[in-house]
Design a protein around this motif. Structure first.
Motif, mmCIF file in Angstrom:
data_model
loop_
_atom_site.group_PDB
_atom_site.id
_atom_site.type_symbol
_atom_site.label_atom_id
_atom_site.label_comp_id
_atom_site.label_asym_id
_atom_site.label_seq_id
_atom_site.Cartn_x
_atom_site.Cartn_y
_atom_site.Cartn_z
ATOM 1 N N MET A 176 65.384 -18.626 -30.584
ATOM 2 C CA MET A 176 65.112 -17.454 -29.019
ATOM 3 C C MET A 176 64.403 -18.142 -28.099
ATOM 4 S SD MET A 176 63.609 -14.282 -31.421
ATOM 5 C CE MET A 176 63.508 -13.478 -30.206
ATOM 6 N N ILE A 177 63.624 -18.823 -28.390
ATOM 7 C CA ILE A 177 62.795 -20.314 -26.853
ATOM 8 C C ILE A 177 63.245 -21.769 -27.364
ATOM 9 C CG2 ILE A 177 60.667 -18.887 -27.304
ATOM 10 C CD1 ILE A 177 60.045 -20.667 -29.624
ATOM 11 N N THR A 178 63.164 -22.096 -26.156
ATOM 12 C CA THR A 178 63.698 -23.119 -26.341
ATOM 13 C C THR A 178 62.376 -24.380 -26.322
ATOM 14 O OG1 THR A 178 65.340 -22.694 -24.550
ATOM 15 C CG2 THR A 178 64.637 -25.230 -24.853
ATOM 16 N N GLY A 179 62.813 -25.689 -26.847
ATOM 17 C CA GLY A 179 61.740 -26.892 -27.302
ATOM 18 C C GLY A 179 61.635 -27.052 -29.034
ATOM 19 N N GLN A 180 60.686 -28.207 -28.792
ATOM 20 C CA GLN A 180 60.491 -28.357 -30.044
ATOM 21 C C GLN A 180 59.813 -27.680 -31.024
ATOM 22 O OE1 GLN A 180 61.049 -32.582 -31.305
ATOM 23 N NE2 GLN A 180 59.061 -32.878 -32.196
ATOM 24 N N ASN A 181 59.780 -26.161 -31.281
ATOM 25 C CA ASN A 181 58.894 -25.392 -32.498
ATOM 26 C C ASN A 181 59.442 -25.170 -34.216
ATOM 27 O OD1 ASN A 181 57.410 -24.878 -30.131
ATOM 28 N ND2 ASN A 181 59.797 -24.961 -28.750
ATOM 29 N N SER A 182 60.121 -26.358 -34.302
ATOM 30 C CA SER A 182 60.868 -26.407 -35.234
ATOM 31 C C SER A 182 59.402 -26.342 -36.611
ATOM 32 C CB SER A 182 61.966 -27.351 -36.019
ATOM 33 O OG SER A 182 63.271 -27.234 -35.394
ATOM 34 N N TYR A 183 58.852 -27.532 -36.935
ATOM 35 C CA TYR A 183 57.854 -27.459 -37.644
ATOM 36 C C TYR A 183 56.128 -28.274 -37.110
ATOM 37 C CZ TYR A 183 59.287 -31.902 -37.033
ATOM 38 O OH TYR A 183 59.863 -33.105 -36.816
ATOM 39 N N THR A 235 57.681 -12.723 -18.312
ATOM 40 C CA THR A 235 56.529 -12.975 -19.276
ATOM 41 C C THR A 235 56.101 -14.529 -19.216
ATOM 42 O OG1 THR A 235 57.991 -12.367 -20.280
ATOM 43 C CG2 THR A 235 57.522 -10.261 -20.376
ATOM 44 N N LEU A 236 55.534 -14.639 -19.628
ATOM 45 C CA LEU A 236 54.812 -15.795 -20.108
ATOM 46 C C LEU A 236 54.568 -15.780 -21.536
ATOM 47 C CD1 LEU A 236 53.427 -17.278 -16.183
ATOM 48 C CD2 LEU A 236 55.168 -17.601 -17.075
ATOM 49 N N GLU A 294 55.142 -21.572 -21.650
ATOM 50 C CA GLU A 294 55.949 -21.526 -21.502
ATOM 51 C C GLU A 294 56.841 -20.336 -20.975
ATOM 52 O OE1 GLU A 294 57.872 -22.496 -24.839
ATOM 53 O OE2 GLU A 294 56.092 -23.699 -25.346
ATOM 54 N N THR A 295 57.537 -20.127 -19.933
ATOM 55 C CA THR A 295 57.868 -19.078 -19.831
ATOM 56 C C THR A 295 59.368 -18.167 -20.944
ATOM 57 O OG1 THR A 295 60.479 -19.792 -19.189
ATOM 58 C CG2 THR A 295 58.840 -19.906 -17.560
ATOM 59 N N TYR A 296 59.248 -16.855 -20.619
ATOM 60 C CA TYR A 296 60.037 -15.800 -21.718
ATOM 61 C C TYR A 296 60.820 -15.049 -21.031
ATOM 62 C CZ TYR A 296 60.040 -14.001 -26.458
ATOM 63 O OH TYR A 296 60.245 -13.698 -27.319
ATOM 64 N N PHE A 297 61.283 -13.976 -21.863
ATOM 65 C CA PHE A 297 62.552 -13.114 -20.772
ATOM 66 C C PHE A 297 61.981 -12.431 -20.044
ATOM 67 C CE2 PHE A 297 63.046 -14.083 -26.058
ATOM 68 C CZ PHE A 297 64.725 -14.586 -25.628
#
Length: 381
Positions: free
Chosen positions: A105-112, A281-282, A290-293
């Motif tokens: 749902m979001i862009t970026g390195q947020n896996s772990y 949204t932010l 992070e910009t959101y939807f």
């Protein structure tokens, strides 16, 4: 490191009490945000929360998402070419059950995230083992997982992971993540605008003049709840007209997010004659914005240069609140570059559980990606 093992949870209430302390480096792996996913996930999504342990000590946290594309009414309706029809057919028939190791749902390195350095060998092994455990979990439910995707790694991490368990996976690159590294000497929007060349300073003035009748207002939780239906309809218009989607947000997503995360999640409404015609949204993630939807009424978007003004407003918020960088994500690359964001290419890795299809995944996958051509802009002197 020895004695590394993991446990997969399906509910926030099951998580170890030290979860947020371990996830302190990334708000998107802390329980307030994970509760948003649990309470307002898309109808075709199920989330899994992964605790990584050394002996009995929790040292890492991760997220996985199962996506059922059969429950999606549309993959995106903007393009109707043959390639799009082929992509939709392939996805429905050969890739409809997908596990994302990470956050789709979001862009970026947020896996772990980890509280100690365990090395990329351990990370790659653990992620692969988690994916296999999820494949078996769904097999018991009579659901065959087709694709497993390990999502969004910056170049340094991707290279390291490829040295170990990811070496036989297909590496792919989708559209770049548009990231704006803000200059430390920018203290206000005036500093930002002053750095433009004349062409882009004129663009800024023209956009602001076009939107002079619009009122920008940050929305409280109460206002988000009251305006929920309108917010969703504006979001849904934009999402449905995107070139490609794997999910649509639930209708209570924005209010749930605001309830769970408070001031870490900001909602800004655009009003014309007291009517909500757009919003953005932010997400506040430490020093990263992070910009959101977002969403807008198409008629008013064109007339008031609404989207461009949203980008300017997001940037000015970042400058005025002393963020170091803004993550703008993967869409609308050219217009984002015109306000200062630059492309950063990220890697993903995937495999198909059918060995024959997996053998040819390098030939198949590029045909499923929407084509994007754009001109990189540089607005600064």
């Amino acid at each position: 490191m020895k004695n590394i093992h993991f446990k997969i949870y399906t509910a926030i209430t099951e998580l170890p009490i030290e979860w947020d302390n371990v996830s302190v480096a990334n708000h998107f792996l802390q329980t307030p945000y994970l509760s948003v996913l649990e309470k307002s996930a898309s109808v075709n999504m199920q989330c899994f929360f992964i605790g990584i342990f050394q002996n009995n000590e929790l040292i890492g946290t991760s997220l996985a998402q199962y996506i059922d594309l059969n429950k999606l009414e549309s993959f995106g309706e903007r393009d109707t070419c043959f390639k799009t029809l082929f992509r939709n057919f392939m996805l429905k028939n050969f890739a409809s059950h997908v596990v994302f190791m990470g956050n789709n749902m979001i862009t970026g390195q947020n896996s772990y995230t980890f509280s100690k350095d365990i090395g990329f060998k351990n990370i790659s092994e653990t992620m692969m083992q988690c994916s296999q455990a999820l494949i078996q979990y769904f097999k018991k439910k009579k659901i065959k997982i087709h694709l497993v995707s390990f999502k969004d790694f910056y170049a340094v991490c991707a290279t390291k992971l490829q040295q170990f368990e990811f070496k036989n996976l297909y590496e792919f690159h989708t559209q770049p993540n548009m990231i704006f590294n803000l200059q430390p000497d920018w203290k206000s929007k005036d500093d930002y605008v002053a750095s433009f060349t004349k062409k882009y300073r004129d663009q800024y003035k023209r956009a602001r003049k076009k939107s002079s009748a619009i009122t920008l207002k940050e929305l409280s939780l109460t206002e988000v709840v009251v305006l929920e239906n309108t917010l969703y309809s504006l979001y849904y218009y934009v999402a449905k007209n995107a070139p490609f989607n794997t999910f649509f947000l639930s209708k209570n997503h924005f209010s749930t997010f605001k309830k769970q995360c408070g001031n870490r999640f900001r909602v800004f409404g655009y009003f014309l004659h007291d009517k909500l015609i757009g919003f953005h949204t932010l997400l506040l993630n430490g020093k990263v914005l992070e910009t959101y939807f977002l969403g807008y009424d198409e008629q008013h978007q064109k007339e008031n240069m609404l989207y461009l003004n949203m980008l300017y407003n997001m940037t000015e918020f970042g400058i005025e609140n002393q963020f170091e960088k803004i993550i703008f994500g993967r869409t609308a690359l050219e217009i984002k570059s015109s306000i200062g964001a630059k492309p950063v290419y990220m890697s993903g890795f995937l495999f198909h559980t059918n060995p024959i299809i997996n053998r040819f995944i390098g030939n198949i996958f590029p045909k499923l990606e929407p084509e994007t051509s754009w001109n990189k802009r540089n607005p600064f002197k």
